[in-house]
Design an enzyme around this catalytic site. Structure first.
Site, PDB file in Angstrom:
ATOM      1  N   ASP A 479      46.180  37.807  50.787  1.00 53.53           N
ATOM      2  CA  ASP A 479      45.068  37.068  49.694  1.00 53.53           C
ATOM      3  C   ASP A 479      45.948  35.849  49.128  1.00 53.53           C
ATOM      4  O   ASP A 479      47.167  35.518  48.370  1.00 53.53           O
ATOM      5  CB  ASP A 479      44.377  37.998  49.083  1.00 53.53           C
ATOM      6  CG  ASP A 479      43.038  37.413  48.572  1.00 53.53           C
ATOM      7  OD1 ASP A 479      43.114  36.268  48.907  1.00 53.53           O
ATOM      8  OD2 ASP A 479      42.470  38.168  48.596  1.00 53.53           O
ATOM      9  N   ASP A 547      34.274  34.789  50.317  1.00 52.59           N
ATOM     10  CA  ASP A 547      33.554  36.194  49.744  1.00 52.59           C
ATOM     11  C   ASP A 547      32.068  36.742  49.599  1.00 52.59           C
ATOM     12  O   ASP A 547      32.132  37.785  49.491  1.00 52.59           O
ATOM     13  CB  ASP A 547      34.519  36.455  48.174  1.00 52.59           C
ATOM     14  CG  ASP A 547      35.935  36.555  48.284  1.00 52.59           C
ATOM     15  OD1 ASP A 547      36.154  36.546  49.443  1.00 52.59           O
ATOM     16  OD2 ASP A 547      36.217  36.091  47.342  1.00 52.59           O
TER      17      ASP A 547
END
Length: 779
Positions: A479, A547
């Site tokens: 990430d 997301d």
């Protein structure tokens, strides 16, 4: 195929369906002649070029004795500065004499079938014998600075890859201010520009605009390829749609600041550039040093956007994706983040994993919060010591227990970041990216590590490889949850090199960890789709697209990505509703139906699902596994049906999976249409719908119109029934020829405000359905 006509001084690059031609002018500049549909080998090159019999006022002539030769009036393959071409130049270099004037002319060329590599950047994978490379060497007329234009032809993919390298053979250092991977000039034909734009949780939405005189910019300034503007863009004719018409596609194998530039001048010449953004870019090139630009990807289609996308998809699956998962089905995962966030322990994790295994899930991923002091997003980034309060016997034991359940084990990391409150910062505050005289700006309570420093690279490589090797980790989610600011590194003399050297360093780290471990599934992420690009796909198997897991939003996000990236690279998860990002309560079936067009995963707490929902998940996973190869690697089509209805289609030689998505439901008596592309018009096909459920809870008080016993729709009895029982959505079956399916099959009507029966389709707002289309075999 690459050929050179020594008489006409032209280069011809042919793929299976396209031709690209450029030539050498009398003053040895490179002239763009043609890029488009495959041409006959005997085509008259002269007919393809603009012709001039006189000059116009204010023209700057390249040669004082030739008033018909002006660089501003020529379609150029590449251009310099200060010699009469007043369009935006692809290169800006301050030479040893401190001048910015540059004039690169043809010196020689070579053609090779040998594998091409770069020292600093990833390149397209080359293992096909039908790949050839042309290198055209240009020399700056006043000094020993050489510009090499590279053209790589992927014949079967209808792909041409372009990039440049700049060599400084002069005795003085030169400074690069701008250097684009490609420049292409074509004659404008009322083209439109199509880009993917957005923001966090709202990535990669398709934007179309007319091209008028002037300059258009598609760029990133964030230090990564960004969720604001993806590197990929399309130039298309006004009349082009998904299935018909001309279009050109461009993308870049690069994960940093990119620049796509389109300029239309008063001669209707369209200049197209793609490469590293020159924002805050300044690169010193010393004697005998070489600068490499990232590879730009070009493709052309005369059969609309679907064919253009298929060119990109095939190329990426075969020539970008590496490792053991190249052209291999991706596993179905469950990520525990939306189940627990930071509030988990080993008991919770194992309970979720056991239930996931029982449903057919194949990979369990432990997300953020597994390392010491990481109980929220304000601390501990940069540290790798396991939080023994949450995982008392460590990651190795947890990994072993997950594997014994029959699941693969994955782990989240964010190696490029650092928290102030971390052991790493206490020991090495100098690792943080900041200007010495300024306080650094914060993003998501965190800061950026200076990975340009070799000791920081070694720190990351050492810790991540140790995690993988000692804990038997099958999957890494890498990430990056903030953009870059305060760009400064103490190891650089010229801070204008920071952004580019950051990306070079990132690629080095990824190469050292993952190219040496091809069995490890790497999925990259950057607050969702903030770094969805071909550079990352040279190391990762897939990328987390957003997301935002609301399927209504995901349709647009995944549709946008599909113009440039294959479904095998797009991770998409089913989550609980109302969705965290929109508060929308979407149908459970639609969450799966959207997520299936990509790499399917689940991101939810299974204990909050009802009995009927768990049964549906199990059946959905079984269905996805059956058609997984088609979903991930089938020929993909986008199909517009009508105002509020849309389809995706994945096609193999004998089977097709087609979706029917709708936004708002309208209670009007009309027949919905299902279209299927790419079929044999003379063959017969069976169309059958996937089984899915209609939940009793969706009827609420309306059950009392059919129930003999009146039930309180908010009471215990109703909820007890709704959690355990459901209705089957109507099972549809049709038979039709390929030609009819191409034009549109009329489906059974949806609910029309009254008179429901067992053959009525019940989709409602944001409803959807999947259909299997299979060729009927002759009896």
């Amino acid at each position: 195929m690459i050929t050179y006509d020594n008489t006409k001084k032209t280069f011809r690059l042919d793929t299976k369906n396209t031709t690209y031609i450029f030539g050498i002018t009398k003053y040895k500049h490179l002239e763009s002649i043609y890029y488009g549909d495959l041409l006959d080998s005997k085509v008259d090159i002269y007919s393809l070029s603009p012709k001039y019999t006189s000059s116009t006022g204010t023209t700057t002539y390249y040669d004082k004795d030739d008033d018909l030769y002006s660089l501003n009036n020529i379609l150029l393959e590449y251009s310099g500065v200060g010699k009469g071409d007043y369009r935006v130049s692809p290169i800006e270099v301050q030479l040893g004499d401190s001048s910015f004037v540059s004039d690169f002319v043809y010196l020689k060329h070579t053609v090779t079938n040998s594998k091409v590599e770069m020292n600093t950047l990833p390149v397209a994978y080359q293992e096909d014998s039908n790949i050839t490379t042309l290198i055209v060497r240009l020399k700056e007329i006043s000094c020993d600075v050489f510009l090499n234009l590279h053209y790589q032809v992927f014949f079967d993919k209808d792909i041409i890859v372009r990039w440049v390298t700049l060599e400084n053979k002069s005795m003085k250092s030169i400074n690069i201010r701008k250097i684009m991977s490609m420049n292409l000039d074509i004659v404008c034909k009322d083209y439109k520009l199509i880009t993917l734009s957005g923001s966090w949780a709202n990535e990669t939405h398709v934007k179309k605009q007319d091209i008028f005189n002037g300059v258009y910019i598609n760029q990133s300034l964030t230090g990564n390829s960004s969720n604001k503007h993806n590197p990929g863009f399309i130039i298309s004719k006004e009349s082009t749609n998904e299935d018909y018409g001309e279009c050109y596609g461009f993308n870049l194998i690069y994960s940093g600041n990119h620049l796509g530039l389109i300029e239309l001048n008063n001669f209707d010449f369209l200049r197209i550039q793609l490469g590293i953004n020159n924002f805050c870019f300044s690169y010193d090139l010393a004697h005998n040093k070489i600068f490499e630009t990232p590879q730009a990807i070009l493709t052309y289609s005369k059969h609309g956007f679907n064919k253009l996308s298929q060119n990109f998809h095939n190329f990426i699956n075969d020539n970008i994706i590496r490792g053991d998962y190249k052209n291999k089905e991706r596993p179905i995962l469950i990520n525990e983040w939306e189940s627990f966030m930071f509030d988990f322990n080993q008991k919770k994790l194992l309970s979720l994993a056991k239930k996931a295994k029982s449903l057919g899930i194949e990979l369990f991923v432990l997300d953020d919060g597994w390392f010491k002091n990481r109980n929220n997003d304000t601390k501990a980034l940069g540290d790798y010591e396991v939080n023994l309060k949450k995982i008392p016997r460590g990651l190795k034991n947890l990994s072993s227990r997950i594997h014994k359940l029959g699941l693969k084990f994955g782990l989240w990391v964010e190696p490029e970041m650092i928290s102030y409150e971390s052991d790493l910062y206490l020991k090495h505050p100098e690792y943080l990216v900041k200007v010495p005289s300024k306080d650094p700006s914060q993003g998501r309570h965190q800061y950026v590590l200076d990975i340009i420093k070799e000791e920081v690279q070694e720190y990351i490589i050492g810790n991540v490889t140790k995690l993988i090797d000692e804990n038997n980790i099958d999957y890494i989610k890498w990430d990056m949850n903030r953009n870059i600011s305060d760009m400064y590194s103490s190891v650089l003399e010229n801070q204008g090199e920071f952004f580019h050297r950051y990306i070079i360093s990132l690629y080095h780290i990824l190469k050292e960890i993952f190219i040496k471990r091809p069995s490890v599934y790497l999925e990259t992420c950057a607050s969702g789709g903030n770094r969805f690009d071909l550079g990352m796909l040279c190391f990762s198997t897939s990328i987390w697209a957003s997301d935002n897991t609301d399927p209504v939003e995901r349709i647009d996000i995944q549709k946008g990505l599909s113009y440039f990236y294959p479904l095998s690279s797009i991770s998409s998860h089913v989550s609980l509703a109302p969705h965290q990002q929109t508060l929308r309560n979407s149908p459970f079936s639609t969450r799966f139906n959207v997520s299936s067009f990509g790499v399917l995963g689940y991101e939810l707490n299974l204990k909050y699902l009802t009995k009927v929902e768990l049964l549906e998940v199990k059946e959905d996973i079984k269905f996805y596994k059956k058609y997984r190869h088609i979903f991930q690697f089938g020929e993909f089509y986008r199909i517009f049906l009508r105002d509020n209805q849309y389809s995706f289609q994945c096609k193999s030689d004998t089977s097709n999976v087609v979706s029917f998505f709708q936004n708002r439901y309208y209670p009007t008596l009309r027949s919905d249409i299902l279209k299927v592309k790419g079929l044999d018009s003379s063959k017969n096909y069976e169309v059958s719908s996937k089984n899915q459920k209609v939940y009793i809870s969706s009827f609420g008080h309306l059950v009392n119109f059919i129930s003999k016993i009146k039930i309180n729709p908010t009471g215990f009895i109703f909820n007890f029934i709704a959690k355990r029982f459901s209705l089957d959505e109507v099972k549809e079956k049709y038979f039709a020829q390929g030609s009819l399916l191409e034009s549109g099959l009329l489906l059974t009507n949806q609910f029309q405000a009254s008179y429901y029966n067992k053959t009525t389709r019940l989709l409602n707002d944001f409803g959807s359905k999947l259909y299997i289309v299979e060729e009927l075999q002759n009896e």
